[in-house]
Scaffold this active site. Structure first.
Site, PDB file in Angstrom:
ATOM      1  N   PRO A 260       0.841  -1.202   0.000  1.00 15.59           N
ATOM      2  CA  PRO A 260       0.000   0.000   0.000  1.00 15.59           C
ATOM      3  C   PRO A 260       0.875   1.251   0.000  1.00 15.59           C
ATOM      4  O   PRO A 260       1.513   1.586   0.999  1.00 15.59           O
ATOM      5  CB  PRO A 260      -0.803  -0.127   1.298  1.00 15.59           C
ATOM      6  CG  PRO A 260       0.013  -1.005   2.174  1.00 15.59           C
ATOM      7  CD  PRO A 260       0.751  -1.941   1.278  1.00 15.59           C
ATOM      8  N   ASP A 436       5.945   2.174   2.001  1.00 17.40           N
ATOM      9  CA  ASP A 436       5.033   1.071   2.273  1.00 17.40           C
ATOM     10  C   ASP A 436       4.338   1.334   3.607  1.00 17.40           C
ATOM     11  O   ASP A 436       4.974   1.292   4.667  1.00 17.40           O
ATOM     12  CB  ASP A 436       5.832  -0.244   2.315  1.00 17.40           C
ATOM     13  CG  ASP A 436       4.940  -1.479   2.428  1.00 17.40           C
ATOM     14  OD1 ASP A 436       3.772  -1.332   2.825  1.00 17.40           O
ATOM     15  OD2 ASP A 436       5.439  -2.585   2.124  1.00 17.40           O
ATOM     16  N   HIS A 437       3.024   1.587   3.543  1.00 17.49           N
ATOM     17  CA  HIS A 437       2.298   1.986   4.742  1.00 17.49           C
ATOM     18  C   HIS A 437       2.059   0.824   5.708  1.00 17.49           C
ATOM     19  O   HIS A 437       1.558   1.029   6.820  1.00 17.49           O
ATOM     20  CB  HIS A 437       0.952   2.604   4.346  1.00 17.49           C
ATOM     21  CG  HIS A 437       0.506   3.693   5.274  1.00 17.49           C
ATOM     22  ND1 HIS A 437       1.095   3.932   6.492  1.00 17.49           N
ATOM     23  CD2 HIS A 437      -0.472   4.622   5.155  1.00 17.49           C
ATOM     24  CE1 HIS A 437       0.501   4.950   7.093  1.00 17.49           C
ATOM     25  NE2 HIS A 437      -0.468   5.395   6.301  1.00 17.49           N
ATOM     26  N   ARG A 438       2.429  -0.396   5.320  1.00 21.06           N
ATOM     27  CA  ARG A 438       2.293  -1.517   6.238  1.00 21.06           C
ATOM     28  C   ARG A 438       3.285  -1.413   7.390  1.00 21.06           C
ATOM     29  O   ARG A 438       3.004  -1.865   8.501  1.00 21.06           O
ATOM     30  CB  ARG A 438       2.500  -2.849   5.503  1.00 21.06           C
ATOM     31  CG  ARG A 438       1.398  -3.202   4.515  1.00 21.06           C
ATOM     32  CD  ARG A 438       1.731  -4.477   3.757  1.00 21.06           C
ATOM     33  NE  ARG A 438       2.933  -4.338   2.937  1.00 21.06           N
ATOM     34  CZ  ARG A 438       3.431  -5.311   2.159  1.00 21.06           C
ATOM     35  NH1 ARG A 438       2.829  -6.492   2.119  1.00 21.06           N
ATOM     36  NH2 ARG A 438       4.518  -5.098   1.450  1.00 21.06           N
ATOM     37  N   ILE A 440       5.666   1.564   7.538  1.00 18.38           N
ATOM     38  CA  ILE A 440       6.041   2.962   7.751  1.00 18.38           C
ATOM     39  C   ILE A 440       4.756   3.767   7.856  1.00 18.38           C
ATOM     40  O   ILE A 440       4.031   3.937   6.874  1.00 18.38           O
ATOM     41  CB  ILE A 440       6.913   3.499   6.586  1.00 18.38           C
ATOM     42  CG1 ILE A 440       8.179   2.652   6.414  1.00 18.38           C
ATOM     43  CG2 ILE A 440       7.269   4.955   6.819  1.00 18.38           C
ATOM     44  CD1 ILE A 440       9.045   3.059   5.241  1.00 18.38           C
TER      45      ILE A 440
END
Length: 466
Positions: A260, A436-438, A440
């Site tokens: 994401p 990567d919002h998973r 960070i």
């Protein structure tokens, strides 16, 4: 009796397979054959140029003999392990059978490989020592093998063989550039080490009155990856997707729909950074290396990672873990004639500024010449892509597979800016960070990007924050 004849003929032929290039690559396209049936080949001689999903490389053969058959034409994609060329290793011992050997020689029937030697893909050519034919027992007294038909056809009127001209020395991308520009390499004066023709030599031959384009922060594309003749009046053209372009497409789709992405932007005054770049160019400690804004930006990113180590990590989906990296393999996105590649500088966090400058210069030069190896593109942890070299203000970069952050650097332009309470012309650029919002979150990503911007605004922080 028939069985014995077949076995004897089979033992005469060595089959060379497409070698395992590693790095997860399973196939390669044959771009060009440098030999034809009837040609004599020696241990270490380059016989063809192939393109993997990551790079174009030349392939040397690991034994001597006379080419019997090329199994695939140019333009064919071949799986690793498939036989690509058959070589008669005992020429002159009798005419080969008309039909194909029934099967590949069994391991015990094939002559033993020299110890420690494995057929490998190489970036360009082989060492001088490896191309020399090794002396064999009885070589001084053994009668010479009958010349191939192709050589006999070259006999001139006096009954002596016409000696072909030496093949000009040039790397595969340079050969392709010369072909695209309609330049005969035999007419080009080489300036490279050892008489190798460089890209600049080809450009000089094409337009002697025009200077070669200046070096940029990124590698600009020189020629199209695949130029397909367009018929006059055609409404559309279809270009096969393969090689590096195919790998790029697959990687980008996989990255975009797996991680994401979040992208944040910051516009920053880099006037002091540009002044520092000008000063470093005059510094004797930086002599012999290329100094540009990308160097300072790379150093700023490394310092920001030290302050925000959670950025330098990757999501392990299989094990449901976050893998924290305690080293930085700094990737630099480079546009090359065959497509986008991302080679990286190993353990960049340990390099001094002069060392980092030298590494960046070598990375760019290698990519421009098409000599980047698959290993140089493996194991990256974070990437910089410089879209500013094309005059673009910024972009929303897609993560390089296996990484969690990528920084896009926009064009540096003179713009009106409020400085010390007054509107003044300042050097300004826009940075874009995709992550990567998973693993960070917004806070970590924002702090990381803000730190990079702060360093570029006040480069002295390279010292106080390091």
């Amino acid at each position: 009796m028939t069985t014995m004849t077949d076995t004897s003929n089979a033992a005469r032929f060595r089959e060379f397979k497409m070698p395992d290039v590693g790095e997860g690559l399973t196939e390669a396209e044959i771009l060009k054959w440098y030999v034809q049936p009837g040609d004599t080949v020696t241990d270490g001689q380059v016989v063809c140029e192939v393109e993997t999903a990551k790079a174009a490389v030349e392939l040397p053969i690991p034994f001597d003999g006379v080419v019997h058959e090329l199994r695939f034409p140019e333009g064919t994609t071949v799986d690793v392990g498939q036989v690509i060329i058959a070589v008669d290793v005992a020429p002159g011992s009798g005419d080969p059978v008309a039909e194909e050997p029934a099967a590949a020689p069994a391991p015990e029937a094939a002559p033993e490989e020299p110890k420690g030697r494995q057929p490998v893909l190489v970036g360009y050519g082989v060492s001088e020592s490896s191309t020399k034919r090794r002396a064999r027992k009885g070589a001084e007294t053994a009668p010479p093998a009958a010349a191939p038909a192709a050589v006999q056809a070259e006999l001139n009127g006096q009954g002596t063989a016409a000696i072909p001209e030496a093949r000009p020395l040039a790397k595969p991308p340079v050969r392709k550039l010369a072909k695209d520009l309609g330049i005969d390499l035999a007419t080009v004066t080489p300036t490279g080490v050892g008489g190798v023709i460089t890209r600049e030599d080809v450009h000089a031959a094409a337009t002697p009155s025009e200077p070669v384009a200046p070096e940029a922060l990124a590698v600009a594309p020189a020629v199209a990856e695949a130029e397909v003749p367009v018929q006059q009046g055609a409404r559309e053209t279809r270009i096969p997707v393969k090689g590096v372009r195919k790998a790029i497409a697959q990687a980008m789709v996989g990255s975009a729909f797996t991680a994401p992405h979040v992208t944040e932007f910051v516009t920053v005054d880099v006037t002091r950074t540009m002044k520092l770049v000008a000063e470093l160019k005059e510094d004797k400690d930086m002599a012999g290396v290329r100094v540009n804004p990308l160097l300072v930006i790379a150093k700023a990113l490394l310092v920001a990672i030290k302050r925000n180590p959670g950025v330098n990590a990757v999501w392990d989906e299989a094990n449901q873990e976050i893998v924290q990296k305690h080293y930085v393999n700094l990737g630099i996105a480079a546009a090359t004639p065959r497509g986008l590649i991302v080679p990286n500088i190993k353990d960049a966090q340990d390099q001094t500024l002069p060392q980092l400058a030298a590494s960046l210069g070598e990375l760019v030069a290698t990519a421009r010449d098409g000599r980047t190896s698959p290993a140089a593109m493996a194991g990256g942890t974070v990437t910089i892509t410089n879209v500013g070299v094309f005059g673009v203000d910024t972009g929303t970069p897609i993560l390089n597979p296996g990484e969690s952050a990528i920084l896009a650097v926009g064009a540096i332009k003179l713009q009106p800016w409020v400085h010390k309470g007054k509107v003044k012309p300042r050097q300004v650029t826009t940075l874009a960070l995709s992550f990567d919002h998973r693993l960070i979150d917004g806070e970590l990503g924002s702090k990381f990007l803000a730190d990079i911007a702060a360093i570029l605004e006040q480069p002295k922080r390279l010292i106080t924050w390091a």
